[in-house]
Scaffold this active site. Sequence first.
Site: not given
Ligand SMILES: Nc1ncnc2c1ncn2[C@@H]1O[C@H](COP(=O)(O)OP(=O)(O)OP(=O)(O)O)[C@@H](O)[C@H]1O
Ligand SMILES: [Mg+2]
Length: 734
Positions: A36-37, A221-222, A252, A612
């Site tokens: 997402k981020t 975000d969040e 979350q 995490r």
């Molecule tokens: N398509 C992709 N290919 C490879 N790595 C990815 C891809 N998408 C995300 N990632 C990696 O996965 C991990 C999680 O991504 P991110 O932190 O954006 O998730 P999030 O959904 O924001 O998580 P959270 O809910 O914990 O905030 C990061 O290390 C990111 O670089």
């Molecule tokens: Mg995130």
Amino acid sequence: MDDVTAILDHMNPAQREAVSAPQGNMLVLAGAGSGKTRVLVHRIAWMMQAEGLSPYALLAVTFTNKAAREMRTRLEALLGISLRNVWVGTFHSIAHRLLRTHWQDARLPQHFQIIDSDDQLRLVKRLLKDYRVDDERFPPRQVQSFISGCKEEGLRPHQVDAHGDAYMAQMVELYERYQLTCERGGLVDFGELLLRSLELLRDNPALLAHYRERFGHVLVDEFQDTNTLQYAWLKLLTGMSTPMTVVGDDDQSIYGWRGARIENIRRFEQEFPGTKTVRLEQNYRSTSAILDAANALIRHNTERMGKELWTAGNRGEPISVYAGFNDLDEARFIVDTIREKVDEGINRREMAILYRSNAQSRVLEETLIRQGVPYRIYGGQRFYERLEIKNALAYLRLLLNRDDDASLERVINVPARGIGTRTVEILRTRARETGVSLWQSLHDALLDASLKGRAATAVRAFADLIERLDNDTAGLALHEIIDHVIETSGLIEHHRSERGEKGQARVENLEELVTAARAFTQGESFEPPEAGEGALALEAFLSEAALNAGDHEADEFEDCVQLMTLHSAKGLEFPVVFIAGVEEGLFPHKMSMEEPGRLEEERRLCYVGLTRAMRKLYLTHAELRRLHGKETFQRPSRFLRELPEEYLEEVRLRGQISRPVTTRPTPGLSRQTSVDGGGELPSLSLGQRVRHPVFGEGVILNAEGEGERARVQVSFEGEGDKWLVLGFAKLTPL
Ligand SMILES: Nc1ncnc2c1ncn2[C@@H]1O[C@H](COP(=O)(O)OP(=O)(O)OP(=O)(O)O)[C@@H](O)[C@H]1O
Ligand SMILES: [Mg+2]
């Protein structure tokens, strides 16, 4: 063109769709680690490069300042340009920026001051005094949280309806007076930042039009952790016509206790026209063992919007569960494991220890320090540097040495007892002129009546308090001294009356100090345990505390293990994660166990914690924990039971002797294991491996009682835990 498509590299189809969708309202609703981020950052880059959005037409809201910095850095890396003044920040920092720019329209002085919650409290207290309001009926902290609560709901004093209730009416009046004082002094508290900037936009149509025009796109975000006021602020700012991209995960949402509203996610879909909802279902962060376990856990919640998460990654290692026989053993296991990993070549910064309550860090910190493992507490302070701990230690220092000026100044008016800065200034000047300590000058001033009236009474009361504390604690054990001091000085009550999580954490920390003292005299805490009794013990304890506070500060670039509460771990990821204290009452926290809603929030917090971890996750709990100065048997958390066994692996005690029972008496447990009659018994230790003729091999978990009735609890492989009377059970040490 190459640049533009590069933004879509390493993205799955759903992510790509979200990143490159035409501008319009979008909700990305997806589980942890699904990117997402990452999508948010790439969408910004995409809009700039593919659609020519100016960096200054962008407003991105993150949850912490650190996240904002990171977002800016990631964007700069993606775009290859510097982005200094872009509008990326937290709700507070963005509101601050608006108010600074438009101070006149916001009816603020140009150099208005932001006050934190301590300043806010001081102000409330002064008001109560000035207006002779009974601070027992209207405890300052309650007034403070009433005011903050109103602001969070967007209410000004005249909008709060007291319903003819005299008590409420008084509260509202205090709010009004507080507000007036702030206006006069150009003071802006945290809640005010947001409310004032909302009003600024609402009451200045031209300005609002300007910003609606200016911001081409708003991203959050969040989003699951936004509160009512923040939601209203976003709605006003965008006028629901500036497109918004919000990303979040209902599973979350962990700030309900602070007014966050998960419903904002649903409201967004309904209220913002044409919202496109994108779901991301692939997790890129964790091994499948970790992810599937987290999914199974969160399925126990009923209030969910429903999401699926899968990973193409390996199953990876199982989640290790370690049952320490006490909190110290738990800490030792964690630190030993960290040291092994460092030897295997893993960086310390890739490992995080997460815990539910701040106070849990104490034992972990001491173990890390003792083993020389550098660590950093993220989003918080080290135990011995926390305000309430420093205050308590200052009282204790005064007991030993009245001439300790720094300690005296620190606590002379903490908790508030009506000794103002002017009085302290008089004492200080006098001490300087006559070359004596503050304590001495305080007595001199009382004698020659240079302090008069209320000031004199208050100062005398303080001096009496210190003398009384000293007398009353003579002959007490160290932990009793500390317990007495934090109670009688009013320190603990001071924080108890503070509502909310912060006060709760401070009370827990003070109680943890009593625990630390008890462990100290038993030689389990710091080393070496040559503590002695009373004043001697106190002196030894204070020096150790000072050592633990200072000196170990790691420099910014040092490779450090990361310690933090589960709340501050939101949004972050680490290759190796330890979650400590996975026990009923601790996690889920006892305060949340009665209410189903709060329990679900705890489970979400657990989900945040589990997710995490990237490669390896350890869950640890202790069977015996010193909590609030008392030893209690702890049951493993229900969350452990909610994880499918197939993903778990029990870590066995290593069979090494860790703590001889005979030399480390524990209240409630035995002072010795040897029993009279029946001949000499081998000396046994907690954690030691033993053999029983019938049950086979096991490990000693616990011991209690003395003499003939001394019993030990042994965890037998295959047979489970058993309590055995030492005199009868034929245990052979291995
Ligand atoms: N398509 C992709 N290919 C490879 N790595 C990815 C891809 N998408 C995300 N990632 C990696 O996965 C991990 C999680 O991504 P991110 O932190 O954006 O998730 P999030 O959904 O924001 O998580 P959270 O809910 O914990 O905030 C990061 O290390 C990111 O670089
Ligand atoms: Mg995130």
